[in-house]
Write a protein that holds these residues in place. Sequence first.
Motif, PDB file in Angstrom:
ATOM      1  N   VAL A 186       1.385  -1.234   0.451  1.00 24.13           N
ATOM      2  CA  VAL A 186       0.074  -0.023   0.144  1.00 24.13           C
ATOM      3  C   VAL A 186       1.425   1.109   0.016  1.00 24.13           C
ATOM      4  O   VAL A 186       1.871   1.132   0.698  1.00 24.13           O
ATOM      5  CB  VAL A 186      -0.659  -0.029   1.255  1.00 24.13           C
ATOM      6  CG1 VAL A 186      -1.853   1.246   0.854  1.00 24.13           C
ATOM      7  CG2 VAL A 186      -1.920  -1.470   1.279  1.00 24.13           C
ATOM      8  N   ALA A 187       0.998   2.137  -0.451  1.00 25.47           N
ATOM      9  CA  ALA A 187       1.561   3.530  -0.890  1.00 25.47           C
ATOM     10  C   ALA A 187       0.722   4.376   0.031  1.00 25.47           C
ATOM     11  O   ALA A 187      -0.446   5.138  -0.028  1.00 25.47           O
ATOM     12  CB  ALA A 187       1.347   3.922  -2.828  1.00 25.47           C
ATOM     13  N   LEU A 188       1.121   4.049   1.365  1.00 21.46           N
ATOM     14  CA  LEU A 188       0.571   4.975   2.326  1.00 21.46           C
ATOM     15  C   LEU A 188       1.398   6.737   1.882  1.00 21.46           C
ATOM     16  O   LEU A 188       3.081   6.136   1.765  1.00 21.46           O
ATOM     17  CB  LEU A 188       0.477   4.837   3.600  1.00 21.46           C
ATOM     18  CG  LEU A 188       0.218   3.161   3.529  1.00 21.46           C
ATOM     19  CD1 LEU A 188       0.773   2.347   5.120  1.00 21.46           C
ATOM     20  CD2 LEU A 188      -1.296   3.913   3.613  1.00 21.46           C
ATOM     21  N   PRO A 189       1.214   7.841   2.533  1.00 18.23           N
ATOM     22  CA  PRO A 189       1.999   8.766   2.757  1.00 18.23           C
ATOM     23  C   PRO A 189       3.145   8.496   3.654  1.00 18.23           C
ATOM     24  O   PRO A 189       2.820   7.532   4.592  1.00 18.23           O
ATOM     25  CB  PRO A 189       0.862  10.205   3.276  1.00 18.23           C
ATOM     26  CG  PRO A 189      -0.794   9.393   2.524  1.00 18.23           C
ATOM     27  CD  PRO A 189      -0.427   7.799   3.233  1.00 18.23           C
ATOM     28  N   GLU A 190       3.629   9.609   3.175  1.00 21.38           N
ATOM     29  CA  GLU A 190       5.528   9.397   4.867  1.00 21.38           C
ATOM     30  C   GLU A 190       5.111   9.723   5.923  1.00 21.38           C
ATOM     31  O   GLU A 190       3.695  10.357   5.338  1.00 21.38           O
ATOM     32  CB  GLU A 190       6.511  10.621   3.607  1.00 21.38           C
ATOM     33  CG  GLU A 190       6.930   9.637   4.848  1.00 21.38           C
ATOM     34  CD  GLU A 190       9.103  11.173   3.985  1.00 21.38           C
ATOM     35  OE1 GLU A 190       9.763  11.143   4.050  1.00 21.38           O
ATOM     36  OE2 GLU A 190       8.256  11.646   2.959  1.00 21.38           O
ATOM     37  N   ASP A 191       5.360   9.298   6.468  1.00 17.14           N
ATOM     38  CA  ASP A 191       5.276   9.739   8.444  1.00 17.14           C
ATOM     39  C   ASP A 191       3.595   9.096   8.567  1.00 17.14           C
ATOM     40  O   ASP A 191       2.693  10.240   8.940  1.00 17.14           O
ATOM     41  CB  ASP A 191       5.510  10.671   8.529  1.00 17.14           C
ATOM     42  CG  ASP A 191       5.652  11.522  10.057  1.00 17.14           C
ATOM     43  OD1 ASP A 191       5.549  10.330  11.089  1.00 17.14           O
ATOM     44  OD2 ASP A 191       5.055  12.788  10.498  1.00 17.14           O
ATOM     45  N   CYS A 192       3.592   8.546   8.016  1.00 18.06           N
ATOM     46  CA  CYS A 192       1.518   8.102   8.129  1.00 18.06           C
ATOM     47  C   CYS A 192       1.599   6.903   9.146  1.00 18.06           C
ATOM     48  O   CYS A 192       1.830   5.660   8.066  1.00 18.06           O
ATOM     49  CB  CYS A 192       1.475   8.238   6.531  1.00 18.06           C
ATOM     50  SG  CYS A 192      -0.522   7.066   7.225  1.00 18.06           S
ATOM     51  N   TRP A 193       1.506   6.555   9.681  1.00 22.13           N
ATOM     52  CA  TRP A 193       0.868   5.055  10.773  1.00 22.13           C
ATOM     53  C   TRP A 193      -0.814   5.016  11.143  1.00 22.13           C
ATOM     54  O   TRP A 193      -1.429   6.510  11.045  1.00 22.13           O
ATOM     55  CB  TRP A 193       1.706   5.089  12.349  1.00 22.13           C
ATOM     56  CG  TRP A 193       3.073   5.905  12.334  1.00 22.13           C
ATOM     57  CD1 TRP A 193       4.102   4.613  11.244  1.00 22.13           C
ATOM     58  CD2 TRP A 193       3.961   6.165  12.888  1.00 22.13           C
ATOM     59  NE1 TRP A 193       5.006   4.817  11.994  1.00 22.13           N
ATOM     60  CE2 TRP A 193       5.558   5.163  12.465  1.00 22.13           C
ATOM     61  CE3 TRP A 193       4.068   7.444  12.476  1.00 22.13           C
ATOM     62  CZ2 TRP A 193       6.099   6.435  12.486  1.00 22.13           C
ATOM     63  CZ3 TRP A 193       5.172   8.778  12.344  1.00 22.13           C
ATOM     64  CH2 TRP A 193       6.465   7.590  12.424  1.00 22.13           C
ATOM     65  N   ILE A 194      -1.197   4.270  10.552  1.00 23.08           N
ATOM     66  CA  ILE A 194      -2.564   3.850  10.647  1.00 23.08           C
ATOM     67  C   ILE A 194      -3.287   3.507  12.076  1.00 23.08           C
ATOM     68  O   ILE A 194      -3.055   2.533  12.373  1.00 23.08           O
ATOM     69  CB  ILE A 194      -2.982   2.512   9.615  1.00 23.08           C
ATOM     70  CG1 ILE A 194      -2.250   2.247   8.317  1.00 23.08           C
ATOM     71  CG2 ILE A 194      -4.486   2.049   9.977  1.00 23.08           C
ATOM     72  CD1 ILE A 194      -2.750   1.775   7.761  1.00 23.08           C
TER      73      ILE A 194
END
Length: 312
Positions: A186-194
């Motif tokens: 999954v291409a999550l944004p940088e500095d992003c924790w779910i």
Amino acid sequence: MTPPMRSPNKQASDAPAFMRGLRGRLRVDEPMSRHTSWRTGGIAEYFYTPANKADLIQLLVQLPTDMPLHWIGLGSNLLVRDGGVAGMVVRTAGGLREFELSAPQRLSVECGVACAKVARLAARHNLTGVEFLAGVPGSFGGALAMNAGAFGGETWDWVEQIECVDRRGQCKKIHAKDLSYGYRQVALPEDCWILSGTLALTAAASGYSGQDTIRSLLEKRSASQPIQSANAGSVFRNPRGDFAARLIDVAGLKGRAVGDAAISDMHANFIVNRGAAAAADIERLIGIARDRVMQHSGVELDLEVRIIGAEK
């Protein structure tokens, strides 16, 4: 950077300044072997289980910006090297465990909830689609972060939106249509924790039992995977049009061991800890499997497990 080696398993009696006002549980010099499904790994400098989402956000706001930060759920799909982990390890399992039927056919779940529980929750509400999650050994946050799958199903087939938090403690919601995802990524944004995710599911047809389907899938898993031994699930992603287990098998590696780490005789894409394997044994065996498969089949195997920490 290797964390300072003090007495293992020490309670944090004099909490550092960045822990003031927090309500979760902090441990220092915590053996990560207690928190990974491989049952191996070095010591975490700081190890924190937040009380809830608000407590986690407060930690992020107060944490020194130069302190390394690592997130784990149930510790599956994770290898922690023997030299340990510098900085803060946040364990969401046990802390972020809320869930609700947020709208008709919508199940909102925090990241620390076990995937198997998500499958059962959906079935209990007569919703179908994510029964396969019963076969994913990790937490829901991990399943969202890597698009985990089993038995032909994938997590992001059912995700409507997620909520993320950044290092500064700022939260935002992201709709699935605004993200790119595929097989085990999954291409999550940088500095992003779910923090959580919302699943858009389907009402079960009359007479359909999700619980029966889950039971059948678990029986299938038990018959084909070494679930009685310490392992981290599938070690490698399946190459396009093939299976990592088949490639490892035909390379003659079933049963190959390094120390107490061994490639499973039951499923060649599993490495099991037969009792006292070091993380270095597992990592060396991973390298042997990749090299041998490349030599035998010309295929480069990509890791599905995550490796963190310093070598000893």
